[in-house]
Structures are given as C-alpha cells and as structure tokens.
Design an enzyme around this catalytic site. Structure first.
Site, PDB file in Angstrom:
ATOM      1  N   LYS A 172       0.867  -1.332   0.087  1.00 15.06           N
ATOM      2  CA  LYS A 172      -0.038   0.079  -0.214  1.00 15.06           C
ATOM      3  C   LYS A 172       0.914   1.204   0.003  1.00 15.06           C
ATOM      4  CE  LYS A 172      -1.833   3.085   1.985  1.00 15.06           C
ATOM      5  NZ  LYS A 172      -1.660   4.603   1.597  1.00 15.06           N
ATOM      6  N   GLU A 247       9.752   1.442  10.836  1.00  9.95           N
ATOM      7  CA  GLU A 247      10.648   2.335  10.406  1.00  9.95           C
ATOM      8  C   GLU A 247      10.150   3.736  10.490  1.00  9.95           C
ATOM      9  OE1 GLU A 247      13.693   1.538  10.065  1.00  9.95           O
ATOM     10  OE2 GLU A 247      14.059  -0.430   8.828  1.00  9.95           O
ATOM     11  N   CYS A 281      14.043  10.452   6.752  1.00  8.28           N
ATOM     12  CA  CYS A 281      13.863  10.046   7.923  1.00  8.28           C
ATOM     13  C   CYS A 281      15.267  10.050   8.848  1.00  8.28           C
ATOM     14  CB  CYS A 281      13.378   8.590   8.261  1.00  8.28           C
ATOM     15  SG  CYS A 281      14.266   7.640   7.050  1.00  8.28           S
ATOM     16  N   GLU A 381      10.032  16.102  14.734  1.00  5.13           N
ATOM     17  CA  GLU A 381      10.568  15.940  13.293  1.00  5.13           C
ATOM     18  C   GLU A 381       9.791  17.126  12.638  1.00  5.13           C
ATOM     19  OE1 GLU A 381       9.354  12.466  11.353  1.00  5.13           O
ATOM     20  OE2 GLU A 381      11.290  12.145  10.637  1.00  5.13           O
TER      21      GLU A 381
HETATM   22  P1  NAD Z   1       2.159   8.262   7.703  1.00  8.66           P
HETATM   23  O1  NAD Z   1       2.524   7.628   8.932  1.00  8.66           O
HETATM   24  O2  NAD Z   1       1.134   9.617   7.668  1.00  8.66           O
HETATM   25  O3  NAD Z   1       1.767   7.647   6.327  1.00  8.66           O
HETATM   26  C1  NAD Z   1       2.800   6.338   6.073  1.00  8.66           C
HETATM   27  C2  NAD Z   1       1.717   5.231   5.349  1.00  8.66           C
HETATM   28  O4  NAD Z   1       0.751   4.927   6.184  1.00  8.66           O
HETATM   29  C3  NAD Z   1       0.853   5.861   4.120  1.00  8.66           C
HETATM   30  O5  NAD Z   1       0.953   4.903   3.185  1.00  8.66           O
HETATM   31  C4  NAD Z   1      -0.549   5.888   4.728  1.00  8.66           C
HETATM   32  O6  NAD Z   1      -1.512   6.134   3.716  1.00  8.66           O
HETATM   33  C5  NAD Z   1      -0.678   4.919   5.808  1.00  8.66           C
HETATM   34  N1  NAD Z   1      -1.668   5.145   6.764  1.00  8.66           N
HETATM   35  C6  NAD Z   1      -1.900   6.126   7.389  1.00  8.66           C
HETATM   36  N2  NAD Z   1      -2.621   6.050   8.389  1.00  8.66           N
HETATM   37  C7  NAD Z   1      -3.071   4.566   8.401  1.00  8.66           C
HETATM   38  C8  NAD Z   1      -3.972   3.697   9.211  1.00  8.66           C
HETATM   39  N3  NAD Z   1      -4.748   4.042  10.069  1.00  8.66           N
HETATM   40  N4  NAD Z   1      -3.602   2.235   8.836  1.00  8.66           N
HETATM   41  C9  NAD Z   1      -2.778   1.933   7.894  1.00  8.66           C
HETATM   42  N5  NAD Z   1      -2.030   2.567   7.056  1.00  8.66           N
HETATM   43  C10 NAD Z   1      -2.123   4.237   7.323  1.00  8.66           C
HETATM   44  O7  NAD Z   1       3.662   8.954   7.239  1.00  8.66           O
HETATM   45  P2  NAD Z   1       4.024  10.000   6.240  1.00  8.66           P
HETATM   46  O8  NAD Z   1       3.605  11.371   6.591  1.00  8.66           O
HETATM   47  O9  NAD Z   1       3.567   9.576   4.889  1.00  8.66           O
HETATM   48  O10 NAD Z   1       5.687   9.780   6.154  1.00  8.66           O
HETATM   49  C11 NAD Z   1       6.422  10.590   7.015  1.00  8.66           C
HETATM   50  C12 NAD Z   1       7.213   9.838   7.897  1.00  8.66           C
HETATM   51  O11 NAD Z   1       7.844   8.669   7.634  1.00  8.66           O
HETATM   52  C13 NAD Z   1       8.213  10.841   8.726  1.00  8.66           C
HETATM   53  O12 NAD Z   1       7.689  10.616   9.998  1.00  8.66           O
HETATM   54  C14 NAD Z   1       9.373   9.995   8.408  1.00  8.66           C
HETATM   55  O13 NAD Z   1      10.473  10.072   9.313  1.00  8.66           O
HETATM   56  C15 NAD Z   1       8.915   8.571   8.256  1.00  8.66           C
HETATM   57  N6  NAD Z   1       9.949   7.748   7.342  1.00  8.66           N
HETATM   58  C16 NAD Z   1      10.664   6.944   7.972  1.00  8.66           C
HETATM   59  C17 NAD Z   1      11.589   6.057   7.400  1.00  8.66           C
HETATM   60  C18 NAD Z   1      12.433   5.024   7.883  1.00  8.66           C
HETATM   61  O14 NAD Z   1      13.082   4.390   7.207  1.00  8.66           O
HETATM   62  N7  NAD Z   1      12.830   5.191   9.164  1.00  8.66           N
HETATM   63  C19 NAD Z   1      11.842   6.476   5.992  1.00  8.66           C
HETATM   64  C20 NAD Z   1      10.854   7.361   5.384  1.00  8.66           C
HETATM   65  C21 NAD Z   1       9.999   8.105   6.089  1.00  8.66           C
END
Ligand code: NAD
Length: 477
Positions: A172, A247, A281, A381
């Site tokens: 997804k 992650e 991240c 962040e």
């Molecule tokens: P997010 O948590 O809002 O979304 C991530 C994913 O989760 C999206 O596909 C979203 O549709 C899905 N999602 C949202 N609500 C959900 C639910 N209730 N159930 C299942 N899936 C759901 O994060 P974002 O804003 O898209 O990404 C940014 C974040 O990701 C930052 O905090 C960043 O640090 C982190 N990040 C971490 C890494 C790593 O490897 N540690 C890499 C990239 C990004």
C-alpha cells in the site's frame, strides 16, 4: 508510462472498487494522474492473489528467485529515465535524486537477488544421537505500508529481501505518491516475477492501509512512516499476533568536534538536512557544533544556503518542493514556531519570493542558530529543509544533547581523533552512526531505529532475518 493507474493484482491492473483519486505535481499543483482508490475488497483480492502465489514462489529454487530479482534490477535500470521523471513529478524531488533512487532500488534487487541462494541455516551439535538443523522459512504474505518521501526506493527496500526469502507481498504506497510503485509491479512481471507474488493497492491509509494491516491473510507487516501511524499499526498487529517492522521518524544529531575537517563538514552536513528538501527520516537536522568552531561552521552553511537553487524537480535544483500541501503547512508552521521559541534565523525562514514558485510547495533552506535542545524545533521531526544549530563545549555534553530526544535513528560524528570517533559512536543511542560522512553506508548496511524511531531492521543481511522465521528440525538418529 500511463496517466491513469489502477491497483496491480494478480499480474495485471484491475479496476478499484473505491473509485479514483488524483495525484498532483507538488511543483505546481497540477493533476498528473488519476489513480484507482483501493478499498477493503481490493486489498482482499490482492491478499488472496498473493496467497495463491505463495507456495509456488516459496518452492521456487532460491537461485531462480534470485535470477528474477537480478533481472528486475536490470529492468529498473533500463527504465531509469522514465521512472525518475515519474518520481519527480509525483513527489517533487530533484531529478538527479530520483535517478539515484532508481539506482538504489535496482541495487536492493541486485543485493538481495544475490543473497537468495545463500540463506543458510545452521546445524546444532547435540551429540551422535541427534541431527538438529535450522531452516529459514518465509512468513507468507507480507503487507507493506509505505510513505511518500522515497516511494520506489522504499518499496524496493522492503520487497527485495522479502521476495528473495520466498515471501509474497501486497504494497500500500502513500496516497500522495503511488505511481512508481505501480510501475515497479508492472516491470516486475516483465522481469519474470510470477503473477500474484507482488501486488500493489493504492489508496488512503484509513481505507486500503487499515484493511491490509487487519487482513487475516497477512502474516507480517512492514511499515515505514510516522510514529503515530506506526504505533496504531503495531497495536493492530499485536491483536492479531503478527510481527511488525517499524521504520519511523528521526531527529538525528550530527556532531561536529573542533578537530573535524570543516570543509567536509559543511559539504556533507548541507546534504544531510537538504536532501529531498529535508524529507528524509535519517536527515541530520540537529547540528551539534563545538563552541570553538560554531561560528565558522554556521557561516559556511549560511553561505551555502544563500547560493541554493529552488525550482521544479525536473529542472534539477538544489531543492525541489515539499511533496505534499500538508507537509508544506507543517514545515512553514515550524518556521514560525522557531522564531516564537527564540531561535535566530541565520538563513531562509520562509518561502521563496519567486512568483513562478508560488503555486508549488517550496520552502527556503532554513538554519536556526542558538537553538536550545529543549525547544520544540529541536525535539520534533519537521521533515523539511530546516537545521537547528546547537552549541556544546565538551564531549560529554555533546553525547548528552545528542541522546536527549525520543528518537534514535541516525547520528553523525565529525572528528579526526579515531578514539573519540569510536568512543562517541559507542555512546550514541542510535541505530546507525556515520563518521566523517553523513549518510555513509548503502543497501548493504543494516538500517533501523532505537527508541521511538522503531524496531526491526531493513537493508543488509540483517533484513533477511526479519523476513524469515527459523524452523528447527531435530531428529533422533
Ligand atoms: P504516515 O504515517 O502518515 O503514512 C505512512 C503510510 O501509512 C501511508 O501509506 C499512509 O496512507 C498509511 N496510513 C496512514 N494511516 C493509516 C492507518 N490508519 N492504517 C494503515 N495505514 C495507514 O507517514 P508519512 O507522513 O507518509 O511519512 C513521513 C514519515 O515517515 C516521517 O515521520 C518519516 O520520518 C517517516 N519515514 C521513516 C523512514 C525510515 O526508514 N525510518 C523512511 C521514510 C519516512
């Protein structure tokens, strides 16, 4: 490449049950594609397709699985121009960075394709009356829920070890940037991946994402994204007793000791907080600088910021737009907050004047100085091109400030003193430590968080452990 996309299930596009949504170019707000809105029934079809493909793939000779993944690496490289262009249109980053992401994605399939037939078990010595050995078995269907900042690269990072180990996947992607992941699924079939081994269901988190995490056919979840969503997903997984890799975010310290090579510090620390306009991240967003070199280091970075170019990613600027409107609102909110908290704006601090950029989500690279580590801009962040420069006077204080955060994803150390480098690396609460080059490492180096940055590891051989479960067979002979 298409301008209309649908979920990719069982080796082909299928019409989503939830209608469609659009994805936009963050450089100008224009719609670039219409995408099928996957909902529960689409996720169910994808998981069922993966389940049908599961045994065949798990029983495919590992060397053959590896060969298919190696072919996929080459197919990605052959399509690098189109994929990079699509990624840049979808998430805004400079084209050269998208090219880098396609190559990294190819490297993941190459590295883990090469590892597929080297996943040895162990024999356990129990004496002459027993033969005991372990086998690394796949889980089955892995559900991947991914963010928008490096879509293709992150999909490859999870899929490559999972598929190499004999699992099948349903992805997804983020609703804001689903396009390259859908292309990846199509190209994987072109490379010879059997139908159903890789399925992609685009859609919203609360619909397709939640349905995937809750689906009883999913045997492990790999999530990359925010702490709040990660925590929610971990609770759902706990109810179902399925393992999760998380992650999550970071607020990574990058520590400059006075004996460091300051030219290298300035070059690398700039990349550390501006790569992908700071939407990384593991970005080094807290620059901890020894007081003796504080002014010098800040001056170098301010000069670099003044020369930075901003523009649509296709024009290869230093910084493209932020990927989403919501992220733009969030980051500009933190720019205001930093001033309210009493930090000094040494560079940037707002949006560019250029009228041509007004319709996009552009933010100036911003350097806050005289930041106290207790400020919210130092603790939370931001996920934008925003650096907090923090002063310290000795090694102990540097380590204390570095560790004074809920996160523990990455850390940088700059010193020419070998003992200090290893001593400080040992004291940092961080999943990875970069010494004398921020972001040093590659697809080969394990990656993941301490503390609220998550658990489990991606990348490197370590990732294979997270996509397999050990079976021990003991025989009385
Ligand atoms: P997010 O948590 O809002 O979304 C991530 C994913 O989760 C999206 O596909 C979203 O549709 C899905 N999602 C949202 N609500 C959900 C639910 N209730 N159930 C299942 N899936 C759901 O994060 P974002 O804003 O898209 O990404 C940014 C974040 O990701 C930052 O905090 C960043 O640090 C982190 N990040 C971490 C890494 C790593 O490897 N540690 C890499 C990239 C990004």
């Amino acid at each position: 490449m298409l301008t209309s996309y649908q979920p990719f299930v069982d080796g082909a596009p299928v019409t989503a049950a939830g209608g469609t949504f659009t994805t936009r170019n963050p450089a100008d707000g224009e719609v670039i594609a219409e995408v099928g809105r996957g909902v529960g029934t689409d996720v169910d079809a994808a998981v069922r397709s993966a389940e049908r493909a599961r045994l065949g793939w798990a029983r495919t000779r590992p060397a053959e699985r590896g060969r298919i993944l190696l072919r996929l690496a080459e197919v990605l490289r052959a399509n690098a121009d189109e994929l990079a262009r699509l990624e840049t249109l979808d998430n805004g980053q400079a084209l050269v960075q998208s090219r880098g992401d396609v190559e990294t994605a190819a490297r993941y399939f190459e590295f883990f394709g090469g590892a597929a037939d080297k996943l040895h078990g162990e024999t356990i010595p129990l004496g002459p009356d027993y033969l005991s050995y372990t086998v690394n078995e796949p889980f089955g269907v892995i559900g991947f829920v991914l963010p928008w900042n490096a879509p293709l690269q992150q999909a490859a990072r999870g899929l490559a070890p999972a598929l190499a180990a004999g699992n099948v996947g349903v992805v997804k992607p983020a609703e804001d940037t689903p396009l390259t992941t859908l292309e990846l699924a199509r190209l994987a079939v072109e490379a010879g991946l059997p139908s159903g081994v890789l399925n992609v269901v685009p859609g919203y988190g609360h619909e397709a994402g939640a349905a995937l995490v809750e689906h009883p056919g999913v045997r492990k979840i790999a999530f990359t994204g925010s702490v709040d969503t990660g925590s929610l997903i971990a609770r759902t997984a706990a109810d179902r007793l399925v393992p999760v890799t998380l992650e999550l975010g970071g607020k990574s310290p990058n520590i400059v000791f006075p004996d460091a090579d300051l030219d290298a510090v300035a070059r690398s620390s700039w990349i550390g907080f501006t790569l992908k306009s700071g939407q990384v991240c593991s970005a080094g967003t807290r620059l901890l600088i020894h007081t003796d070199v504080y002014d010098d280091v800040v001056a170098r970075l301010v000069t670099r910021a003044a020369a930075a170019t901003l523009g649509p990613g296709l024009e290869n600027p230093d910084l493209g737009p932020l990927a989403t409107a919501a992220q733009f609102e969030k980051v500009t909110g933190y720019l205001k907050l930093g001033v309210e908290e009493g930090a000094t704006v040494a560079a940037g601090g707002g949006v560019p004047d250029d009228a041509a950029l007004r319709a996009g989500h552009f933010v100036q690279p911003t350097i806050f100085t005289e930041v106290d580590n207790t400020m919210r801009i130092a603790q939370e962040e931001i996920f934008g091109p925003v650096l907090c420069a923090i002063r310290f006077t000795d090694d102990d204080e540097a380590v204390r400030i570095a560790n004074d955060t809920r996160y523990g994803l990455a850390a940088g150390v700059w010193t020419t003193d070998l003992s200090r480098a290893h001593r400080v690396a040992g004291q940092l609460e961080s999943g990875q430590v970069f010494v004398n080059e921020y972001f040093a490492g590659g697809v080969e180096t394990p990656f993941g968080g301490f503390k609220s940055s998550g658990y489990g590891r991606e990348k490197g051989f370590e990732a294979l452990k997270h996509y397999t479960q050990t079976k021990t067979v003991t025989v009385r002979v």
